[in-house]
Write a protein that holds these residues in place. Structure first.
Motif, PDB file in Angstrom:
ATOM      1  N   GLU A  99      87.686 -53.326  28.418  1.00 56.22           N
ATOM      2  CA  GLU A  99      86.330 -52.920  28.707  1.00 56.22           C
ATOM      3  C   GLU A  99      85.902 -51.880  27.687  1.00 56.22           C
ATOM      4  OE1 GLU A  99      85.824 -50.127  32.263  1.00 56.22           O
ATOM      5  OE2 GLU A  99      87.921 -50.666  32.357  1.00 56.22           O
ATOM      6  N   PHE A 100      84.602 -51.687  27.609  1.00 57.78           N
ATOM      7  CA  PHE A 100      84.070 -50.740  26.638  1.00 57.78           C
ATOM      8  C   PHE A 100      84.190 -49.316  27.151  1.00 57.78           C
ATOM      9  CE2 PHE A 100      80.608 -48.123  25.051  1.00 57.78           C
ATOM     10  CZ  PHE A 100      80.790 -48.265  23.690  1.00 57.78           C
ATOM     11  N   HIS A 101      84.680 -48.426  26.302  1.00 53.97           N
ATOM     12  CA  HIS A 101      84.698 -47.015  26.663  1.00 53.97           C
ATOM     13  C   HIS A 101      83.705 -46.262  25.800  1.00 53.97           C
ATOM     14  CE1 HIS A 101      88.021 -47.447  29.332  1.00 53.97           C
ATOM     15  NE2 HIS A 101      88.750 -48.029  28.400  1.00 53.97           N
ATOM     16  N   PRO A 102      82.821 -45.492  26.434  1.00 57.76           N
ATOM     17  CA  PRO A 102      81.889 -44.715  25.625  1.00 57.76           C
ATOM     18  C   PRO A 102      82.654 -43.732  24.746  1.00 57.76           C
ATOM     19  CG  PRO A 102      81.794 -44.056  27.947  1.00 57.76           C
ATOM     20  CD  PRO A 102      82.645 -45.282  27.874  1.00 57.76           C
ATOM     21  N   ARG A 103      82.055 -43.391  23.621  1.00 56.32           N
ATOM     22  CA  ARG A 103      82.730 -42.490  22.690  1.00 56.32           C
ATOM     23  C   ARG A 103      82.325 -41.041  22.912  1.00 56.32           C
ATOM     24  NH1 ARG A 103      84.235 -45.233  17.845  1.00 56.32           N
ATOM     25  NH2 ARG A 103      84.225 -43.242  16.777  1.00 56.32           N
ATOM     26  N   THR A 104      81.221 -40.825  23.587  1.00 58.53           N
ATOM     27  CA  THR A 104      80.751 -39.455  23.785  1.00 58.53           C
ATOM     28  C   THR A 104      80.343 -39.255  25.242  1.00 58.53           C
ATOM     29  OG1 THR A 104      78.515 -40.134  23.168  1.00 58.53           O
ATOM     30  CG2 THR A 104      79.881 -39.215  21.420  1.00 58.53           C
ATOM     31  N   ILE A 105      80.369 -37.985  25.666  1.00 58.70           N
ATOM     32  CA  ILE A 105      79.919 -37.647  27.021  1.00 58.70           C
ATOM     33  C   ILE A 105      78.456 -38.029  27.159  1.00 58.70           C
ATOM     34  CG2 ILE A 105      79.470 -35.729  28.581  1.00 58.70           C
ATOM     35  CD1 ILE A 105      81.840 -34.311  27.302  1.00 58.70           C
ATOM     36  N   HIS A 106      77.704 -37.757  26.097  1.00 56.71           N
ATOM     37  CA  HIS A 106      76.273 -38.063  26.059  1.00 56.71           C
ATOM     38  C   HIS A 106      76.021 -39.517  26.429  1.00 56.71           C
ATOM     39  CE1 HIS A 106      72.577 -39.042  23.732  1.00 56.71           C
ATOM     40  NE2 HIS A 106      73.325 -39.901  23.081  1.00 56.71           N
ATOM     41  N   SER A 107      76.748 -40.423  25.837  1.00 59.10           N
ATOM     42  CA  SER A 107      76.464 -41.829  26.119  1.00 59.10           C
ATOM     43  C   SER A 107      77.076 -42.263  27.453  1.00 59.10           C
ATOM     44  CB  SER A 107      76.926 -42.727  24.978  1.00 59.10           C
ATOM     45  OG  SER A 107      78.316 -42.829  24.980  1.00 59.10           O
ATOM     46  N   ALA A 108      78.200 -41.663  27.846  1.00 56.90           N
ATOM     47  CA  ALA A 108      78.757 -41.983  29.164  1.00 56.90           C
ATOM     48  C   ALA A 108      77.765 -41.598  30.252  1.00 56.90           C
ATOM     49  CB  ALA A 108      80.075 -41.238  29.373  1.00 56.90           C
ATOM     50  N   ALA A 110      74.523 -41.203  29.866  1.00 52.51           N
ATOM     51  CA  ALA A 110      73.307 -42.010  29.770  1.00 52.51           C
ATOM     52  C   ALA A 110      73.506 -43.379  30.436  1.00 52.51           C
ATOM     53  CB  ALA A 110      72.898 -42.181  28.310  1.00 52.51           C
ATOM     54  N   ALA A 111      74.720 -43.922  30.269  1.00 51.49           N
ATOM     55  CA  ALA A 111      74.980 -45.247  30.835  1.00 51.49           C
ATOM     56  C   ALA A 111      75.204 -45.183  32.343  1.00 51.49           C
ATOM     57  CB  ALA A 111      76.199 -45.863  30.162  1.00 51.49           C
ATOM     58  N   HIS A 112      75.628 -44.015  32.820  1.00 49.60           N
ATOM     59  CA  HIS A 112      75.947 -43.884  34.241  1.00 49.60           C
ATOM     60  C   HIS A 112      75.245 -42.659  34.813  1.00 49.60           C
ATOM     61  CE1 HIS A 112      79.054 -47.011  34.138  1.00 49.60           C
ATOM     62  NE2 HIS A 112      79.249 -46.589  32.897  1.00 49.60           N
ATOM     63  N   GLU A 130      82.373 -30.148  23.595  1.00 49.63           N
ATOM     64  CA  GLU A 130      82.249 -31.199  24.606  1.00 49.63           C
ATOM     65  C   GLU A 130      81.657 -30.632  25.898  1.00 49.63           C
ATOM     66  OE1 GLU A 130      82.726 -34.310  23.707  1.00 49.63           O
ATOM     67  OE2 GLU A 130      83.305 -33.557  21.740  1.00 49.63           O
TER      68      GLU A 130
ATOM     69  N   VAL B  17      83.452 -38.011  34.520  1.00 47.61           N
ATOM     70  CA  VAL B  17      83.600 -38.374  33.109  1.00 47.61           C
ATOM     71  C   VAL B  17      84.839 -37.653  32.611  1.00 47.61           C
ATOM     72  CG1 VAL B  17      82.530 -38.312  30.827  1.00 47.61           C
ATOM     73  CG2 VAL B  17      81.096 -38.574  32.864  1.00 47.61           C
ATOM     74  N   ASP B  37      86.194 -43.146  31.449  1.00 50.68           N
ATOM     75  CA  ASP B  37      87.033 -42.599  30.389  1.00 50.68           C
ATOM     76  C   ASP B  37      86.248 -42.570  29.093  1.00 50.68           C
ATOM     77  OD1 ASP B  37      89.642 -42.196  31.631  1.00 50.68           O
ATOM     78  OD2 ASP B  37      89.546 -44.355  32.002  1.00 50.68           O
ATOM     79  N   VAL B  38      86.164 -41.423  28.492  1.00 50.15           N
ATOM     80  CA  VAL B  38      85.532 -41.326  27.179  1.00 50.15           C
ATOM     81  C   VAL B  38      86.603 -41.549  26.121  1.00 50.15           C
ATOM     82  CG1 VAL B  38      84.343 -39.793  25.556  1.00 50.15           C
ATOM     83  CG2 VAL B  38      83.701 -39.790  27.970  1.00 50.15           C
ATOM     84  N   ASP B  39      86.312 -42.474  25.213  1.00 51.46           N
ATOM     85  CA  ASP B  39      87.235 -42.748  24.114  1.00 51.46           C
ATOM     86  C   ASP B  39      86.981 -41.703  23.035  1.00 51.46           C
ATOM     87  OD1 ASP B  39      88.898 -43.861  22.273  1.00 51.46           O
ATOM     88  OD2 ASP B  39      87.578 -45.541  21.793  1.00 51.46           O
ATOM     89  N   GLN B 387      79.558 -55.048  24.230  1.00 50.28           N
ATOM     90  CA  GLN B 387      80.190 -53.841  23.683  1.00 50.28           C
ATOM     91  C   GLN B 387      79.475 -53.348  22.430  1.00 50.28           C
ATOM     92  OE1 GLN B 387      84.393 -53.952  23.392  1.00 50.28           O
ATOM     93  NE2 GLN B 387      84.662 -54.705  25.466  1.00 50.28           N
ATOM     94  N   GLU B 394      75.724 -44.924  21.406  1.00 54.31           N
ATOM     95  CA  GLU B 394      76.383 -43.703  20.941  1.00 54.31           C
ATOM     96  C   GLU B 394      75.589 -43.021  19.829  1.00 54.31           C
ATOM     97  OE1 GLU B 394      79.136 -42.605  22.292  1.00 54.31           O
ATOM     98  OE2 GLU B 394      79.706 -44.362  23.460  1.00 54.31           O
ATOM     99  N   GLU B 399      66.563 -44.372  24.791  1.00 54.29           N
ATOM    100  CA  GLU B 399      66.600 -45.775  25.188  1.00 54.29           C
ATOM    101  C   GLU B 399      65.160 -46.236  25.358  1.00 54.29           C
ATOM    102  OE1 GLU B 399      69.090 -46.112  28.649  1.00 54.29           O
ATOM    103  OE2 GLU B 399      70.743 -45.050  27.672  1.00 54.29           O
ATOM    104  N   ARG B 411      68.970 -52.180  31.415  1.00 50.94           N
ATOM    105  CA  ARG B 411      68.949 -50.900  30.711  1.00 50.94           C
ATOM    106  C   ARG B 411      68.093 -51.034  29.443  1.00 50.94           C
ATOM    107  NH1 ARG B 411      74.356 -47.747  28.568  1.00 50.94           N
ATOM    108  NH2 ARG B 411      73.303 -45.868  27.855  1.00 50.94           N
TER     109      ARG B 411
END
Lengths: 524, 467
Positions: A99-108, A110-112, A130, B17, B37-39, B387, B394, B399, B411
């Motif tokens: 599954e896709f993991h967001p790379r930043t808190i900002h986008s996590a 925004a998506a959730h 962070e 998060v 989980d943030v990558d 994806q 990012e 949006e 979205r």
């Protein structure tokens, strides 16, 4: 070179899939060129240019699929056409790569939009950035990371308080928020007590002691160890206190910290006085009289005392705390004198080996009060009592094995018992040692079965002591609850199986250990 | 201030998060609490986090304004005209091209081919040899489409007598222009040359343009392209590499007016056939729509939002909202593509065209998740397409509110590429594109994807740090 083609009437495929098939065909043996296209006029033009347009393909229309192969022999083109059929029929596997993991808190965030709390445990030098991102995204923050600068902490907390957000930490190892254990924390019942603590294991100890009395909590807010310094101004303790005062579910407040800076003490006590709810204040090592004078505030000297007073205020049917402690003391003293009789004359000293910093600190306070001799530590109450070498105990020593000097590049002793076991065996070789005191902290985040490993090690330690003709006394407490994954009862049983004396709290264990050697001084 | 928010948080279900230790996430998950989980990766050493410009402007505020302008744009197709009459600054000896400014000497094969073709088409040269001499002589002024409120796919050539669509952004009043799309294969915009190319271009001028123009004149409100793009995104287009739904929607929108204004049934039939057979007809509307929406966002002081991404087949260039006159360029990249029969990567020209305006405006590669039919370009599965879009969030500041993606629970598409986020995450914009043959005169050889080159974003970020 001969061209062979198949027309599939009325069979539609998207052009990209078709190009992929063509690519596979072109690289199959004996094939010089291949096309797999819908027979539109434009595509037929392309086929013609490539020399792939035979009569059948010319006659096809735009709803038909053309597979055209130019190959060196009949066999190659037949094989290629079969391959084309297979590839066209092949179903793409439904299983996809992760599954896709967001790379930043900002986008996590925004998506959730439902996300509301960030838990940050990356290296300290990156953690502040962070935390900023999380606060700006409107998230509460548990900042587990250490090594965040004081300036960053102050700025982050200022922003958080201004925006009605929690910024727990830096270095906040424990929190219980809305019934969820975060970091190192235990499975606790819900109840009327709201806790704010600058100390992680302090929060674990009081919350589990409350649970042992059947009393639950609303929230356990960790502020990080520096919150009550003058510079930080107790921002998060004050914000947490105000929020819990206003929270209808919270009936009793419990604050845990080392003594704050004077100005911060005043602010915290003023805030307690301005509310209506009783607040038990455990400023470990502080002056109880200052707290005693404040409306709503009740002082407590140890974590155990704090938990007992709080439990009573929350409605647990307990006798007056002072009486309860007096009663316990009598039992502990009786137990101590029978233990003491097993010791050889040279066995004089206490050695506390701790995984929880606050439990180490509480122990030193108790020992200092009960023992005539100095109590040494790598994290001492007074600088004069600092162990010259943290790796070697002397006299009475209480060692915090969770201090950074031990944990750089190594897991914390709550997670990994190796360091403590080695130290335990080392202490057992010291003929002057009378009692070894251990804290066993369980719950989420902790080792899955610490008592099993420690019990084995205690057996080994006894054998070592026996070589000197000595009997070793090992006293412990388990910070945990029945609901914890490791299980309070199971851990206790395992320790008792190794003849470890398990007390109901760290404070009681510390007192028992002290009484054992106190008795010995009396004998002399 | 108020601490009411802390109390409001009490009793709410947690969604966490997690940044860092997996064990922290696991113990929370064990309690049945959802964890994202943030990558996370450490940022580039020494890369400053910019919150305000040197001159003291709050960048987030500036970016919010730039994005507000992009999102509130409403591009409408209001009419058509001849380039020299309607495009500001256009003249008989000017040729507009895709991408950042470029000289004839540095021009790539397909763009040269298209210039040569345009000069023949204009009647300024008898043949291709003569056209090449004329182009090299200095008598022709080359100028980027973007300097004239215009955009052109691939070579992006606009010459004086070409008919163009006229779009108006009804929210801001600005206009944008683009030619009519020729179709795929051997076409001028891919550098294709030859009699069939000129014949088609002439027919587009003498039959297609007047037919569409007459129809549009009877539509006082024009055709709302924002609405068509929004619908097409729900019908499997991302409006860059797939325009099948958009083209169909356009035909439906203009159909009755075409019928009412038709003077010759056969011409009308051929017009409809032409549009129907060209799945990319709508590209030349989705592109100027992007341009029309982005231009009002140019010139917002302190904004790090990218307002132009464009390639001329030699260079890839971007411009920032706060520095709208300045191009930041890097060598154009190689497209990872799927090729038509008889062609391979060795035939491919580097990335070319103004069509990256679609990604800049918040669709195209940004909306890959909306276009499952073309997901083979990104590795073959709808999940990978999703994806790709999730990754683009990012690097975008905002949006879109009008453009949404069904597969992502409606979205909004990733909108407003923030050069700061590109540098912080190292994630480069996803671009979907066609591939031109590297030599003049051949045309289209495939299609594929690539990422924008990092160097121009780095250069833009460095310049932005100093404003």
């Amino acid at each position: 070179m001969p061209v062979k083609s198949i027309i599939k009437v009325g069979e539609y495929h998207d052009s990209v899939s078709l190009m992929l098939v063509a690519q596979a065909l072109s690289s199959s043996p004996g094939v010089s060129d291949a096309a797999v296209v819908m027979a539109t006029e434009a595509n037929k033009g392309i086929l013609a240019q490539a020399g792939l347009l035979d009569e059948a393909a010319s006659a096809a229309n735009s709803n038909d699929l053309v597979i055209a192969i130019s190959a060196e022999d009949e066999a190659s083109s037949t094989a290629a056409l079969q391959l084309a059929e297979t590839l066209l029929k092949a179903k793409v596997s439904a299983a996809q790569s992760g599954e896709f993991h967001p790379r930043t808190i900002h986008s996590a965030a925004a998506a959730h939009p439902e996300a509301n709390l960030a838990v940050i445990s990356i290296a300290g030098r990156y953690a502040a950035n962070e935390a900023w991102q999380a606060l700006r995204a409107g998230l509460h923050v548990l900042l587990f990371s250490d090594n965040v600068s004081l300036e960053d902490e102050i700025a982050l907390k200022k922003y958080a308080v201004d925006h009605g957000l929690l910024l727990m930490g830096p270095g906040a190892g424990t929190a219980i928020i809305n019934g969820v254990a975060l970091g190192f924390a235990n499975v606790l019942p819900a109840g009327p007590v709201g806790i704010v603590s600058a100390a992680g294991t302090g929060l674990q100890e009081v919350s589990t002691l409350l649970a042992k009395q059947g009393v639950g909590i609303t929230q356990g807010i960790g502020t990080g160890g520096r919150d009550l310094k003058e510079e930080v101004g107790g921002r998060m303790m004050l914000a947490g206190l105000r929020a819990l005062q206003a929270d209808p579910a919270t009936k009793v407040l419990l604050l845990v910290s080392k003594p704050p800076a004077a100005s911060v003490t005043e602010e915290v006590l003023d805030q307690i006085a301005s509310g209506t709810k009783p607040a038990v204040v455990c400023f470990l090592g502080g002056n109880p009289a200052i707290v005693q004078a404040v409306p709503n505030a009740v002082p407590a000297r140890t974590l155990q005392e704090a938990a007992l007073i709080t439990a009573r205020l929350a409605g647990a049917s307990l006798m007056e705390t002072a009486d309860l402690l007096k009663q316990e003391d009598q039992q502990l003293k009786a137990q101590a004198s029978s233990l003491s009789s097993r010791l050889a004359p040279e066995q004089q000293f206490l050695r506390g080996l701790f995984s929880g910093g606050t439990l180490c600190y509480e122990t030193q306070l108790i020992w200092q009060e009960l023992l005539a001799e100095a109590v040494y530590s790598n994290a001492p109450l007074r600088l004069a009592d600092k162990l010259p070498d943290s790796n070697h105990s002397q006299g009475h020593s209480a060692v915090d094995l969770g201090e950074e000097e031990f944990t750089v590049g190594r897991p914390h002793p709550m997670i990994d018992n190796d360091l403590r076991i080695r130290r335990l065996l080392q202490e057992a070789r010291d003929p002057g040692v009378a009692v070894i005191l251990l804290d066993v902290v369980i719950g989420y985040g902790a080792h899955p079965d610490p008592a099993a490993e420690l019990a084995r090690a205690v057996g080994e330690a006894r054998q070592i002591a026996a070589q000197n003709g000595h009997k070793l006394i090992v006293v412990a407490s388990v910070t945990g609850t029945s609901g914890d994954p490791q299980g309070l009862e199971k851990q206790t049983r395992l320790l008792e199986g190794a003849q470890v004396i398990v007390c109901g709290s760290n404070a009681a264990a510390a007192r028992l250990a002290a009484y054992v050697v106190q008795d010995r001084s009396d004998e002399k | 201030m108020s601490n009411s928010k802390i109390q409001d948080f009490f009793g709410k279900p947690l969604t966490i998060v997690n940044i860092g230790l997996g064990s922290m996430a696991q113990s929370v998950r064990d309690q049945g609490v959802p964890v994202l989980d943030v990558d996370w990766r450490p940022p580039t050493e020494g890369l400053p986090r910019l919150h305000t410009t040197q001159s003291g402007i709050d960048i987030d505020t500036a970016n919010a304004e730039a994005c507000r302008r992009i999102k509130s744009g409403r591009p409408v197709l209001v009419g058509m005209g001849i380039a020299r009459d309607v495009i500001p600054g256009m003249h008989a000896h000017m040729i507009l091209h895709a991408g950042p400014p470029i000289t004839w000497e540095r021009m790539c094969g397909p763009q040269r081919g298209a210039v040569i073709g345009a000069l023949v088409y204009e009647g300024m040269a008898q043949d291709e040899a003569q056209a090449e001499k004329l182009a090299a002589s200095g008598a022709i002024e080359f100028s980027p489409c973007h300097h004239h409120h215009s955009v052109g796919p691939m070579a992006g050539i606009i010459s004086a007598s070409m008919p163009v669509f006229i779009l108006e952004n009804k929210s801001f009043g600005n206009r944008a222009f683009a030619t009519q799309n020729e179709g795929l294969g051997k076409v001028l915009r891919y550098g294709g040359l030859g009699p069939e190319v000129y014949t088609r271009l002439k027919w587009m001028e003498t039959d297609l343009y007047p037919t569409l123009d007459r129809a549009l004149q009877t539509l006082p409100d024009g055709i709302d392209l924002r609405s068509l793009i929004a619908q097409a995104l729900h019908m499997g287009d991302e409006c860059h590499n797939r325009n099948r739904a958009g083209t169909s929607l356009f035909l439906r929108a203009i159909g009755p007016a075409l019928a009412r204004t038709s003077r010759d049934g056969e011409i009308l039939a051929r017009v409809i056939e032409f549009i129907d057979r060209n799945d990319h007809f709508f590209l030349n509307l989705s592109m100027p729509a992007g341009k029309a929406m982005l231009e009002p966002a140019e010139g917002v002081d302190g904004s790090s939002i990218v307002t132009v991404m464009a390639r001329n087949g030699t260079d890839f260039g971007i411009r920032l909202s706060s520095m709208p006159e300045r191009w930041f360029t890097a060598p154009a990249g190689i497209v990872q593509g799927l090729y038509f029969p008889q062609f391979t990567e060795a035939d491919a020209n580097p990335d070319i065209g103004d069509s990256t305006i679609t990604e800049t405006a918040g669709y195209g590669g940004m909306a890959m998740a909306a276009a499952p039919a073309i997901v083979k370009f990104v590795g073959g599965s709808p999940q990978l397409a999703t994806q790709t879009t999730l990754e683009m969030y990012e690097i975008t500041f905002d949006e879109h509110e009008q453009f949404t993606i069904p597969a992502l629970n409606f979205r909004g598409t990733p909108c407003g590429i923030d050069v700061r986020l590109v540098m912080e995450t190292g994630i480069l914009p996803q671009i979907n594109t066609g591939i031109a043959h590297k030599n003049p005169g051949v045309g289209m050889v495939g299609a594929g994807i690539l990422r924008a080159p990092e160097a121009c974003f780095r250069e833009a970020f460095d310049a932005f740090q100093r404003i």
